[in-house]
Design a protein around this motif. Structure first.
Motif, PDB file in Angstrom:
ATOM      1  N   SER A   1       0.782  -1.201   0.038  1.00 57.54           N
ATOM      2  CA  SER A   1       0.022  -0.075   0.103  1.00 57.54           C
ATOM      3  C   SER A   1       0.867   1.268   0.040  1.00 57.54           C
ATOM      4  CB  SER A   1      -1.057   0.064   1.290  1.00 57.54           C
ATOM      5  OG  SER A   1      -0.129   0.027   2.441  1.00 57.54           O
ATOM      6  N   SER A   2       2.033   1.211   0.428  1.00 55.40           N
ATOM      7  CA  SER A   2       2.782   2.493   0.282  1.00 55.40           C
ATOM      8  C   SER A   2       3.965   2.527  -0.645  1.00 55.40           C
ATOM      9  CB  SER A   2       3.979   2.236   1.779  1.00 55.40           C
ATOM     10  OG  SER A   2       3.325   2.181   2.813  1.00 55.40           O
ATOM     11  N   MET A   3       3.793   1.615  -1.662  1.00 54.45           N
ATOM     12  CA  MET A   3       4.635   1.620  -3.090  1.00 54.45           C
ATOM     13  C   MET A   3       4.245   2.735  -4.022  1.00 54.45           C
ATOM     14  SD  MET A   3       5.414  -2.496  -3.350  1.00 54.45           S
ATOM     15  CE  MET A   3       6.127  -2.108  -4.707  1.00 54.45           C
ATOM     16  N   THR A   4       4.173   3.969  -3.572  1.00 50.71           N
ATOM     17  CA  THR A   4       3.774   4.987  -4.374  1.00 50.71           C
ATOM     18  C   THR A   4       4.930   6.107  -4.996  1.00 50.71           C
ATOM     19  OG1 THR A   4       3.918   6.569  -2.671  1.00 50.71           O
ATOM     20  CG2 THR A   4       1.690   5.270  -2.858  1.00 50.71           C
ATOM     21  N   ASP A   5       4.757   6.559  -5.973  1.00 47.38           N
ATOM     22  CA  ASP A   5       5.952   7.305  -6.580  1.00 47.38           C
ATOM     23  C   ASP A   5       6.471   8.025  -5.923  1.00 47.38           C
ATOM     24  OD1 ASP A   5       5.092   6.116  -9.119  1.00 47.38           O
ATOM     25  OD2 ASP A   5       4.150   7.802 -10.111  1.00 47.38           O
ATOM     26  N   TYR A   6       5.872   8.832  -4.810  1.00 51.93           N
ATOM     27  CA  TYR A   6       6.387   9.580  -3.802  1.00 51.93           C
ATOM     28  C   TYR A   6       7.778   8.902  -3.223  1.00 51.93           C
ATOM     29  CZ  TYR A   6       7.298  12.977   0.048  1.00 51.93           C
ATOM     30  OH  TYR A   6       7.940  13.836   0.947  1.00 51.93           O
ATOM     31  N   ASN A   7       7.354   7.697  -2.827  1.00 57.94           N
ATOM     32  CA  ASN A   7       8.383   6.964  -1.746  1.00 57.94           C
ATOM     33  C   ASN A   7       9.454   6.334  -2.703  1.00 57.94           C
ATOM     34  OD1 ASN A   7       7.271   7.580   0.384  1.00 57.94           O
ATOM     35  ND2 ASN A   7       5.715   5.852   0.295  1.00 57.94           N
ATOM     36  N   ILE A   8       9.541   6.539  -4.163  1.00 52.92           N
ATOM     37  CA  ILE A   8      10.682   5.947  -5.041  1.00 52.92           C
ATOM     38  C   ILE A   8      11.967   6.829  -4.681  1.00 52.92           C
ATOM     39  CG2 ILE A   8      11.674   5.951  -7.448  1.00 52.92           C
ATOM     40  CD1 ILE A   8       8.685   5.396  -8.451  1.00 52.92           C
ATOM     41  N   ILE A   9      12.904   6.071  -4.368  1.00 54.15           N
ATOM     42  CA  ILE A   9      14.340   6.500  -4.094  1.00 54.15           C
ATOM     43  C   ILE A   9      15.426   6.412  -4.971  1.00 54.15           C
ATOM     44  CG2 ILE A   9      13.623   6.880  -1.364  1.00 54.15           C
ATOM     45  CD1 ILE A   9      15.466   4.205  -1.031  1.00 54.15           C
ATOM     46  N   GLY A  10      15.109   5.467  -5.998  1.00 53.17           N
ATOM     47  CA  GLY A  10      16.107   5.035  -7.063  1.00 53.17           C
ATOM     48  C   GLY A  10      15.671   4.137  -7.952  1.00 53.17           C
ATOM     49  N   SER A  11      16.402   3.661  -8.800  1.00 53.23           N
ATOM     50  CA  SER A  11      16.329   2.633  -9.708  1.00 53.23           C
ATOM     51  C   SER A  11      17.457   2.140 -10.392  1.00 53.23           C
ATOM     52  CB  SER A  11      15.378   2.896 -10.938  1.00 53.23           C
ATOM     53  OG  SER A  11      15.909   4.217 -11.668  1.00 53.23           O
ATOM     54  N   GLY A  12      17.891   0.749 -10.571  1.00 54.92           N
ATOM     55  CA  GLY A  12      19.108   0.491 -11.163  1.00 54.92           C
ATOM     56  C   GLY A  12      18.980  -0.998 -11.081  1.00 54.92           C
ATOM     57  N   GLY A  13      19.858  -1.350 -12.075  1.00 51.90           N
ATOM     58  CA  GLY A  13      19.842  -3.069 -12.009  1.00 51.90           C
ATOM     59  C   GLY A  13      18.791  -3.587 -12.773  1.00 51.90           C
ATOM     60  N   TYR A  14      17.888  -4.458 -11.896  1.00 49.68           N
ATOM     61  CA  TYR A  14      16.778  -4.876 -12.271  1.00 49.68           C
ATOM     62  C   TYR A  14      15.491  -4.263 -11.707  1.00 49.68           C
ATOM     63  CZ  TYR A  14      19.332  -8.493 -14.824  1.00 49.68           C
ATOM     64  OH  TYR A  14      20.389  -9.355 -15.661  1.00 49.68           O
ATOM     65  N   GLY A  15      15.487  -3.391 -11.115  1.00 53.09           N
ATOM     66  CA  GLY A  15      14.235  -2.740 -10.344  1.00 53.09           C
ATOM     67  C   GLY A  15      14.304  -1.288  -9.786  1.00 53.09           C
ATOM     68  N   THR A  16      13.003  -0.924  -9.389  1.00 51.26           N
ATOM     69  CA  THR A  16      12.725   0.375  -8.746  1.00 51.26           C
ATOM     70  C   THR A  16      12.815   0.170  -7.183  1.00 51.26           C
ATOM     71  OG1 THR A  16      11.387   0.986 -10.647  1.00 51.26           O
ATOM     72  CG2 THR A  16      11.026   2.075  -8.611  1.00 51.26           C
ATOM     73  N   VAL A  17      13.270   1.130  -6.529  1.00 47.98           N
ATOM     74  CA  VAL A  17      13.640   1.055  -5.008  1.00 47.98           C
ATOM     75  C   VAL A  17      12.896   1.945  -4.336  1.00 47.98           C
ATOM     76  CG1 VAL A  17      15.241   0.842  -3.203  1.00 47.98           C
ATOM     77  CG2 VAL A  17      15.923   0.205  -5.376  1.00 47.98           C
ATOM     78  N   TYR A  18      11.940   1.593  -3.499  1.00 47.33           N
ATOM     79  CA  TYR A  18      11.127   2.471  -2.827  1.00 47.33           C
ATOM     80  C   TYR A  18      11.631   2.471  -1.206  1.00 47.33           C
ATOM     81  CZ  TYR A  18       7.968   1.652  -6.259  1.00 47.33           C
ATOM     82  OH  TYR A  18       7.010   1.368  -7.593  1.00 47.33           O
ATOM     83  N   ARG A  19      11.345   3.650  -0.510  1.00 47.19           N
ATOM     84  CA  ARG A  19      11.613   3.745   0.853  1.00 47.19           C
ATOM     85  C   ARG A  19      10.303   3.737   1.539  1.00 47.19           C
ATOM     86  NH1 ARG A  19      12.909   9.068   4.182  1.00 47.19           N
ATOM     87  NH2 ARG A  19      11.146   9.319   3.633  1.00 47.19           N
ATOM     88  N   ILE A  20      10.024   2.883   2.579  1.00 50.65           N
ATOM     89  CA  ILE A  20       8.566   2.604   3.222  1.00 50.65           C
ATOM     90  C   ILE A  20       8.591   2.917   4.642  1.00 50.65           C
ATOM     91  CG2 ILE A  20       6.714   1.061   3.403  1.00 50.65           C
ATOM     92  CD1 ILE A  20       7.277   0.187   0.677  1.00 50.65           C
ATOM     93  N   ALA A  21       7.852   3.774   5.250  1.00 48.36           N
ATOM     94  CA  ALA A  21       8.074   3.667   6.662  1.00 48.36           C
ATOM     95  C   ALA A  21       7.172   2.567   7.209  1.00 48.36           C
ATOM     96  CB  ALA A  21       7.351   5.107   7.087  1.00 48.36           C
ATOM     97  N   ILE A  22       7.467   1.719   8.153  1.00 45.11           N
ATOM     98  CA  ILE A  22       6.990   0.766   8.979  1.00 45.11           C
ATOM     99  C   ILE A  22       6.429   1.225  10.323  1.00 45.11           C
ATOM    100  CG2 ILE A  22       7.214  -1.747   9.593  1.00 45.11           C
ATOM    101  CD1 ILE A  22       7.197  -1.518   6.741  1.00 45.11           C
ATOM    102  N   ASN A  23       7.204   1.144  11.148  1.00 41.69           N
ATOM    103  CA  ASN A  23       6.962   1.857  12.653  1.00 41.69           C
ATOM    104  C   ASN A  23       7.936   1.966  13.435  1.00 41.69           C
ATOM    105  OD1 ASN A  23       8.423  -0.768  13.540  1.00 41.69           O
ATOM    106  ND2 ASN A  23       6.818  -2.101  13.156  1.00 41.69           N
TER     107      ASN A  23
END
Length: 1009
Positions: free
Chosen positions: A682-704
């Motif tokens: 549910s937190s994998m939004t464009d705003y949380n994208i922090i980079g891309s490379g290799g084979y994928g997009t990377v997100y930063r997601i707040a947990i607790n």
């Protein structure tokens, strides 16, 4: 009388027979040696081996009774195996082939050398296991196999060599248990097992039977438990090195009763309790107990050690005062007790009686003044006394201390004026006196070689002198929170090396320098809380590296320059600026950058500024205005209704979506988790994208609050899941799911459904190494850098060294400790992540492969990697082994030392090739080092790391060190004792141990270019 003639002829014939036999032996040995020269392809150091000269006169040969008994072919670039015919030298008793490149396994054909007593094969490229029948060399007295690639268990057969007096198996890959049978080698005088990969084991009690032992080295051997009190039975012990283990408990009192003990290394363990009070080891010259958990007071008995040259109690929990007698020691050179709880005054006689070089008492609770005679003999080069409660003035004698390189006395209560002669010091490179009560003015003549100068939080006054322009090496100048007045001198802008300039919280006035001459390296500029006037000059916008700019709380006016760059930290608040802010700052990332400037406006709401188009339209009627207001109110009501209805629909949608999330995702956990699949997806939004490379997009997601954030790599985002991407996903999961190492990024879990693959990692607060090295730090969700960035946006050298060691530890684990071994295949700065303490972690294993056998080459179907990091043999043949990772690591070392990117050069060259050319041309290495971190104190270490980087990027994979060799070199460069010699053609780490060969050496082959 009997005729003597027959008897005479008998002895005469016997004599002729012996002469003839010796002549034949001499000729035969001569022929063998010349054949050996030809076998080694005629190295230049053997050019004097000629047919016309006597081989007994050759420097590498020892003869007894005109027959060869010793062969010493040391450090002559031999890269072939030892010749199989060597034992045709029938009287050979001593063989030395150390410091070469000899490959393959242990040469068992040496068993034919029936008279062999001395064998030194150290520092070569031998691999494999030591043979189980090595005891066939029954007459061996000296055996050194150290600094090679031998692995496996140390065979018990070694312990059957009963004549051994010296056994050195250090710096290899031996694992398993330490053979207790070594204790049966009753003639041993030297035992060195240091720097191996033994399984955790307690201190071998059987070794206490080695009563003839003089030199005993077991550093970094994974020893646990306590040091037995019975160690006092080693009555003739002279050198003891048990550093870098997991030893605990108290230091046995019997250790300080050994009459002959001269060197004691017990640093980097878990030793605790108080030091023994009775000290009778009067021959001690070096005592290193740093980085333990020792408590209590320093015993007075240390003051009786008249031969003591080095004492290191740093990073412990010692308390009480320094015994007065320590200040009267006449041999003490290095004195280090930093990071303890010591208190009281410092003995005033320190330096008066001895040739003191290092005096380190930082982070304690000392009071009173610094001793007046620390540099009495003129050789003090480091004084670190920061974070104490010292008072009074700096000793006048420090001003006359021409040897002084590093002065750190910050965070004390020191006062008075700085000795005028200290300001004029010619060799001082680090000058940190901040957070004290110093007064006075800066003189026109300042220390010209200083690179780091922090004088903040004092009471310095007057103008900043124009003479500051002479400080050409200045990198950091921090003069915050003083009483400086007058204008900022134009001469300050001529310092081309300056990276950080902090002059905030002073009384500076007048305009900013209108013309900035040479601030091409400036990254941080803070002039806030002064009385500066005039406009911000356009030239500030032309600074190419500026990342932090703070001009707040001044009286600056006019418009903001349209070309101000894009610093990651910007504060122009509380001035008199006017006009429209530049478009590049017209976004919420700079919401606090322009506060309290009533004349500024913006096009974007939320910047705490008035809108540039918010004024009323001239000539508009009140009726028109009323109509407009009514229309606006109507539109707002319609919008509210639409939002309400949309919210209801969205709530239903997300309820249904969350139900799907909970059921459609397959989660495989590798750690204990405190989140669910729905938390992630549910937190994998464009705003949380922090980079891309290799084979994928990377997100930063707040947990607790407990976990904080996690990093999520999404491998695919479409219905057609590419088989190549799925294979990469499986490879990464397979590898990371089984790895447990502090320098390898931790995989928490993986998730998959029919169209997406997710990897959930621990989140690294300081992101990737390339962002720090190459100025790629940016705003947005990925810019939550650690508090360290508040003070500096560049990595100082100690942090860079820490990062290099961390990477080496991670790769060494992958290559040598993992079973089967792992090749990463894409080692580069962007795949090195940094946590909040700048500890390095190897990441992105999508390209990694398991190796069936260590050292065995594997063929890949395609070359995958990044330009500048790809090893030549990989690009040409697609064949890989662990040396391709060594190449990538070498490039990172070059980036750390030079600050340049891996693709530095033209389209046909790279940083590695550029560095090689500099070496081949004999260029001064100091000239290519990163000016941002280049300090005199670290120059030698930086040069050594640069050279190691060049060696790791050799075009010949066999000439590159292993990752464990590289790691050992880096660790030894950081050891507080010993020194390093590193020249091309010879690398040697020389510890302060006698009769021990704990060296590691790498060469550059002339064929490498």
């Amino acid at each position: 009388m009997r005729n003597p003639t027959p008897l005479f002829f008998f002895f005469f014939l016997l004599f002729l027979s012996c002469v003839n036999s010796q002549s034949e032996l001499y000729a035969q040995e001569h022929e063998v040696l010349l054949r050996m020269k030809q076998y080694f392809n005629n190295p230049s150091s053997l050019s004097h081996w000629t047919n016309s000269s006597s081989h007994c006169s050759w420097s590498q040969i020892t003869c007894t009774n005109n027959s060869v008994t010793g062969l010493a072919l040391i450090n002559i670039n031999i890269s072939q195996p030892i010749p199989t015919f060597i034992c045709e030298l029938k009287n050979l008793s001593s063989i030395g082939f150390q410091l070469n490149y000899i490959p393959l396994g242990f040469p068992t054909y040496l068993y034919k050398c029936s008279k062999l007593e001395y064998l030194d094969l150290s520092t070569n490229y031998f691999v494999g296991k030591v043979p189980d029948d090595i005891d066939r060399l029954a007459g061996l007295r000296f055996l050194n196999l150290g600094s090679n690639n031998f692995f496996g268990e140390i065979p018990v057969s070694v312990t059957k060599l009963k004549e051994l007096t010296s056994l050195q198996l250090n710096s290899c890959y031996f694992n398993g248990t330490i053979p207790s049978e070594i204790g049966n080698l009753s003639n041993l005088e030297v035992l060195n097992l240091g720097l191996n990969l033994f399984s955790p084991s307690q201190f071998p009690s059987s070794f206490m039977k080695l009563t003839k032992l003089k030199d005993f080295v077991m550093s970094s051997c994974n020893l646990t438990g306590e040091i037995p009190e019975s160690i006092g039975q080693l009555a003739v012990l002279e050198t003891l090195d048990l550093s870098m283990n997991q030893l605990s408990g108290k230091i046995p009192s019997s250790l300080f009763m050994l009459k002959n003990l001269s060197i004691m290394f017990l640093s980097r363990n878990q030793l605790n309790g108080e030091l023994p009070q009775v000290i009778e080891t009067l021959n001690l010259t070096i005592v290193d107990l740093a980085q333990n958990k020792l408590t209590g007071k320093i015993p007075n008995g240390f003051g009786n050690l008249q031969k003591l040259t080095g004492l290191n109690f740093g990073i412990n929990q010692l308390s009480g005062e320094i015994p007065e007698s320590l200040g009267r020691l006449q041999s003490i050179i290095d004195f280090s007790i930093f990071f303890n709880n010591l208190s009281g005054s410092i003995p005033p006689e320190f330096g008066l009686h001895s040739n003191l070089r290092r005096f380190e008492i930082a982070s304690n609770n000392f009071t009173g003044s610094l001793p007046q005679n620390l540099c009495y003999h003129g050789n003090l080069f480091r004084l670190t006394a920061y974070e104490n409660k010292l008072s009074g003035e700096l000793p006048e004698s420090l001003g006359n201390c021409s040897s002084l390189l590093e002065l750190k006395v910050y965070n004390n209560e020191l006062s008075g004026e700085i000795p005028s002669s200290l300001w004029a010091s010619q060799n001082l490179s680090t000058f940190m006196i901040n957070d004290n009560n110093f007064t006075g003015e800066l003189p026109e003549k300042l220390p010209v070689n200083v690179s780091l100068m922090t004088i903040s939080y004092n009471q310095f006054s007057g103008r900043i002198p124009a003479g500051i322009s002479s400080m050409k090496n200045l990198v950091v100048f921090n003069a915050s929170r003083n009483l400086f007045n007058g204008s900022i001198p134009q001469e300050l802008t001529s310092l081309s090396q300056l990276a950080t300039l902090l002059l905030d919280q002073n009384k500076l006035s007048g305009p900013l320098p209108s013309k900035i001459i040479s601030w091409e390296s400036l990254r941080t500029l803070n002039l806030s809380q002064n009385q500066l006037t005039g406009e911000i000059p356009d030239s500030i916008g032309h600074l190419p590296d500026l990342a932090q700019l703070d001009l707040s709380e001044n009286q600056l006016s006019g418009q903001i320059p349209s070309q101000l760059g894009l610093p990651s930290v910007l504060n122009l608040s509380s001035n008199h600026l006017t006009g429209k802010i530049p478009s590049e700052f017209d976004n919420l990332a700079y919401a606090t950058s322009f506060l309290n400037n009533s004349g500024l406006c913006a096009d974007t709401d939320g910047l705490n500024l008035k809108l540039c188009n918010s004024g009323s339209v001239p000539g508009s009627s009140s009726k028109g205005s009323s109509f407009s207001v009514g229309l606006i109110i109507g539109l707002v009501l319609v919008a509210c209704i639409a939002v309400f209805l949309s919210s209801l629909l969205m709530m239903k949608f997300y309820q249904r979506r969350n139900q799907e999330l909970d059921t459609s995702w397959k989660l495989t956990s590798f750690q204990k988790l405190s989140f669910t699949e729905s938390n992630i997806v549910s937190s994998m939004t464009d705003y949380n994208i922090i980079g891309s490379g290799g084979y994928g997009t990377v997100y930063r997601i707040a947990i607790n609050d407990d976990v904080g954030y996690v990093a999520v790599k999404k491998i695919s985002n479409n219905r057609k899941l590419d088989q190549k991407l799925e294979n990469a996903f499986i490879a990464e999961v397979k590898i990371l799911g089984t790895i447990r190492h502090i320098n390898i990024v931790k995989l928490l879990c993986c998730m998959s459904n029919e169209d997406s693959l997710l990897l959930v990692y621990e989140y690294m607060e300081n992101h990737s190494l390339d962002k720090w090295l190459h100025k790629k730090i940016s705003n947005g969700p990925s810019s939550d850098l650690s508090s360290a960035t508040v003070h500096s946006v560049f990595l100082d050298w100690p942090k860079r060294m820490q990062i290099a060691i961390g990477i080496a530890q991670g790769l060494s684990y992958m290559h040598q400790d993992s079973s089967p071994p792992i090749i990463h295949r894409d080692i580069k700065a962007s795949n090195i992540l940094l946590d909040s303490q700048f500890n390095a972690k190897v990441a992105d294993f999508g390209l990694a492969r398991m190796l069936i056998k260590q050292g065995e080459q594997d063929t890949m179907s395609a070359v995958v990697g990044s330009f500048g990091y790809i090893a030549p043999e990989y690009a040409q043949t697609k064949r890989v082994n662990e040396k391709v990772d060594v190449y990538g690591f070498g490039v990172i070392l070059l980036e750390l030392t030079t600050g340049k990117e891996a693709n530095y050069g033209d389209e046909h060259s790279s940083l590695a090739e550029w560095a090689w050319r500099h070496i081949r041309l004999g260029s001064n290495i100091e000239q290519v080092l990163d000016e941002d971190v280049k300090e005199t104190f670290y120059l030698s270490e930086m040069c050594s790391v640069f050279k190691l980087g060049v060696m790791c990027t050799s075009k010949d994979p066999a000439s590159r060190p292993s990752m464990k060799e590289a790691l050992n070199i880096l660790l030894r460069l950081r050891e507080p004792v010993g020194y390093v010699e590193m020249n091309f053609g010879h690398f040697e780490v020389v510890p302060l141990l006698k009769n021990s060969k704990r060296e590691s050496r790498l060469d550059i082959d002339d064929n490498d270019s």
